[in-house]
Design a protein around this motif. Structure first.
Motif, PDB file in Angstrom:
ATOM      1  N   PHE A  29     -12.444  -7.789   5.138  1.00  0.00           N
ATOM      2  CA  PHE A  29     -11.549  -6.636   5.208  1.00  0.00           C
ATOM      3  C   PHE A  29     -11.627  -5.822   3.916  1.00  0.00           C
ATOM      4  N   GLN A  30     -11.735  -6.514   2.780  1.00  0.00           N
ATOM      5  CA  GLN A  30     -11.840  -5.791   1.510  1.00  0.00           C
ATOM      6  C   GLN A  30     -13.141  -5.007   1.420  1.00  0.00           C
ATOM      7  N   PHE A  31     -14.222  -5.564   1.966  1.00  0.00           N
ATOM      8  CA  PHE A  31     -15.478  -4.817   1.996  1.00  0.00           C
ATOM      9  C   PHE A  31     -15.303  -3.515   2.784  1.00  0.00           C
ATOM     10  N   THR A  32     -14.622  -3.606   3.936  1.00  0.00           N
ATOM     11  CA  THR A  32     -14.420  -2.392   4.733  1.00  0.00           C
ATOM     12  C   THR A  32     -13.496  -1.415   4.012  1.00  0.00           C
ATOM     13  N   GLU A  33     -12.509  -1.944   3.291  1.00  0.00           N
ATOM     14  CA  GLU A  33     -11.608  -1.080   2.516  1.00  0.00           C
ATOM     15  C   GLU A  33     -12.392  -0.302   1.458  1.00  0.00           C
ATOM     16  N   GLU A  34     -13.259  -1.008   0.741  1.00  0.00           N
ATOM     17  CA  GLU A  34     -14.057  -0.345  -0.292  1.00  0.00           C
ATOM     18  C   GLU A  34     -14.999   0.686   0.323  1.00  0.00           C
ATOM     19  N   ALA A  35     -15.549   0.368   1.485  1.00  0.00           N
ATOM     20  CA  ALA A  35     -16.432   1.321   2.163  1.00  0.00           C
ATOM     21  C   ALA A  35     -15.662   2.563   2.611  1.00  0.00           C
ATOM     22  N   ALA A  36     -14.437   2.359   3.115  1.00  0.00           N
ATOM     23  CA  ALA A  36     -13.618   3.497   3.540  1.00  0.00           C
ATOM     24  C   ALA A  36     -13.283   4.406   2.356  1.00  0.00           C
ATOM     25  N   LEU A  37     -12.981   3.801   1.209  1.00  0.00           N
ATOM     26  CA  LEU A  37     -12.702   4.596   0.006  1.00  0.00           C
ATOM     27  C   LEU A  37     -13.942   5.370  -0.431  1.00  0.00           C
ATOM     28  N   ALA A  38     -15.094   4.715  -0.350  1.00  0.00           N
ATOM     29  CA  ALA A  38     -16.346   5.389  -0.725  1.00  0.00           C
ATOM     30  C   ALA A  38     -16.655   6.540   0.234  1.00  0.00           C
ATOM     31  N   ASP A  39     -16.394   6.331   1.526  1.00  0.00           N
ATOM     32  CA  ASP A  39     -16.641   7.370   2.529  1.00  0.00           C
ATOM     33  C   ASP A  39     -15.761   8.590   2.266  1.00  0.00           C
ATOM     34  N   ALA A  40     -14.483   8.326   1.959  1.00  0.00           N
ATOM     35  CA  ALA A  40     -13.574   9.435   1.655  1.00  0.00           C
ATOM     36  C   ALA A  40     -14.026  10.189   0.414  1.00  0.00           C
ATOM     37  N   GLU A  41     -14.471   9.460  -0.592  1.00  0.00           N
ATOM     38  CA  GLU A  41     -14.887  10.076  -1.855  1.00  0.00           C
ATOM     39  C   GLU A  41     -16.095  10.986  -1.652  1.00  0.00           C
ATOM     40  N   ASN A  43     -17.075  12.418   0.968  1.00  0.00           N
ATOM     41  CA  ASN A  43     -16.807  13.526   1.889  1.00  0.00           C
ATOM     42  C   ASN A  43     -15.690  14.453   1.401  1.00  0.00           C
ATOM     43  N   GLY A  44     -15.274  14.281   0.131  1.00  0.00           N
ATOM     44  CA  GLY A  44     -14.388  15.257  -0.484  1.00  0.00           C
ATOM     45  C   GLY A  44     -12.906  14.992  -0.394  1.00  0.00           C
ATOM     46  N   TYR A  45     -12.496  13.923   0.324  1.00  0.00           N
ATOM     47  CA  TYR A  45     -11.057  13.658   0.417  1.00  0.00           C
ATOM     48  C   TYR A  45     -10.720  12.291  -0.201  1.00  0.00           C
ATOM     49  N   GLY A  46     -11.278  12.066  -1.379  1.00  0.00           N
ATOM     50  CA  GLY A  46     -11.091  10.806  -2.080  1.00  0.00           C
ATOM     51  C   GLY A  46      -9.658  10.568  -2.523  1.00  0.00           C
ATOM     52  N   LEU A  47      -9.398   9.323  -2.909  1.00  0.00           N
ATOM     53  CA  LEU A  47      -8.045   8.867  -3.238  1.00  0.00           C
ATOM     54  C   LEU A  47      -7.348   9.756  -4.251  1.00  0.00           C
ATOM     55  N   TRP A  48      -7.994  10.041  -5.382  1.00  0.00           N
ATOM     56  CA  TRP A  48      -7.315  10.763  -6.452  1.00  0.00           C
ATOM     57  C   TRP A  48      -7.106  12.225  -6.106  1.00  0.00           C
ATOM     58  N   ASN A  49      -8.068  12.852  -5.449  1.00  0.00           N
ATOM     59  CA  ASN A  49      -7.878  14.239  -5.018  1.00  0.00           C
ATOM     60  C   ASN A  49      -6.686  14.363  -4.082  1.00  0.00           C
ATOM     61  N   MET A  50      -6.590  13.424  -3.138  1.00  0.00           N
ATOM     62  CA  MET A  50      -5.488  13.465  -2.176  1.00  0.00           C
ATOM     63  C   MET A  50      -4.148  13.216  -2.863  1.00  0.00           C
ATOM     64  N   MET A  51      -4.110  12.245  -3.770  1.00  0.00           N
ATOM     65  CA  MET A  51      -2.852  11.932  -4.458  1.00  0.00           C
ATOM     66  C   MET A  51      -2.374  13.115  -5.312  1.00  0.00           C
ATOM     67  N   LYS A  52      -3.301  13.782  -5.959  1.00  0.00           N
ATOM     68  CA  LYS A  52      -2.938  14.973  -6.744  1.00  0.00           C
ATOM     69  C   LYS A  52      -2.358  16.057  -5.856  1.00  0.00           C
TER      70      LYS A  52
END
Length: 254
Positions: A29-41, A43-52
């Motif tokens: 599950f953690q592997f998929t979590e890391e992959a999902a974060l990488a996919d978002a990053e 494609n422009g909607y990464g964690l920090w951009n969204m949080m800001k």
């Protein structure tokens, strides 16, 4: 613009494995979590951009189906993931395929995500995202992952608690930790002899630090066991009104 499916590579290390040299499902599950974060990053909607921008993405349901037993120590894996559908502008469905070093599909998965206003905690339509979420219309698993119905003859099999090391950047128990809680409620014989071939988790209410959760197991069907994680304090009163933190369905091998 054409968008590509994101790939992330992992090697199964000693620290990732259980006593049978298999990859722990919580690590999967953690592997998929890391992959999902990488996919978002990428494609422009990464964690920090969204949080800001004051928004975040929250996983609400997830299922992984193992075509074989869990990967073994030393295996090289490639996790691919992509957003496949904006369903009625309410949830985003994201799928996963995990391949071994020879390209064989070992695991297929699907998940649903909400766009959340970080100030109010309320869900927003995905179309309101400050960064567009690209869709690739391919799928690994077709399921929509419905809410699991209440089963028969519930039995309390464990009690867990949100502890310091369970809490992630969102200030509640990380969704991968629930996998360990569910598998800890299985017997050693079930884990070794039958083997877990699928696991679905529905995340209903967040578990904050120190919250206690009763793990209930319902009467099994032929190939599945169903668990609910119920708020332990609520269960002391009227169990029918207790908050359900999560639901899980474990599928076994033959």
């Amino acid at each position: 613009m054409n968008h590509e499916i994101t790939e992330l590579k992992f090697s199964v290390r000693f620290s990732d494995c259980d006593e049978y040299s298999r990859l722990k499902l919580s690590r999967l599950f953690q592997f998929t979590e890391e992959a999902a974060l990488a996919d978002a990053e990428r494609n422009g909607y990464g964690l920090w951009n969204m949080m800001k921008a004051g928004v975040g993405c929250a996983i609400t349901r997830m299922k992984l189906r193992l075509n074989h037993f869990a990967p073994l120590l030393g295996e090289n894996l490639t996790v691919t993931t992509w957003a496949k559908e904006n369903y009625k502008d309410k949830v985003i469905y994201k799928d996963y395929i995990i391949r071994d070093g020879q390209g064989n599909i070992m695991v297929e998965g699907t998940s649903s995500w909400l766009l959340v206003d970080l100030k109010t905690g309320k869900a927003l339509p995905p179309s309101a995202s400050p960064y567009p979420i690209p869709i690739i219309k391919e799928e690994a698993l077709p399921e929509k992952l419905d809410i699991l119905p209440i089963g028969f003859f519930p039995k309390k099999v464990d009690q867990v608690q949100g502890k310091n090391t369970d809490i992630d950047i969102n200030h509640h128990v990380n969704h991968c930790r629930y996998v360990d809680w569910v598998l800890d409620a299985l017997t050693k014989e079930e884990m070794k002899e039958r083997g877990v071939r699928s696991i679905q988790l529905n995340y209903i209410h967040q578990v904050p630090l120190h919250e206690k959760v009763d793990i209930l197991r319902f009467k099994d069907s032929k190939h599945h066991a169903v668990f609910f994680g119920m708020n332990a304090e609520d269960m002391k009163g009227n169990p029918l009104k207790a908050r359900c933190h999560f639901q899980a369905r474990v599928g076994f091998g033959e």
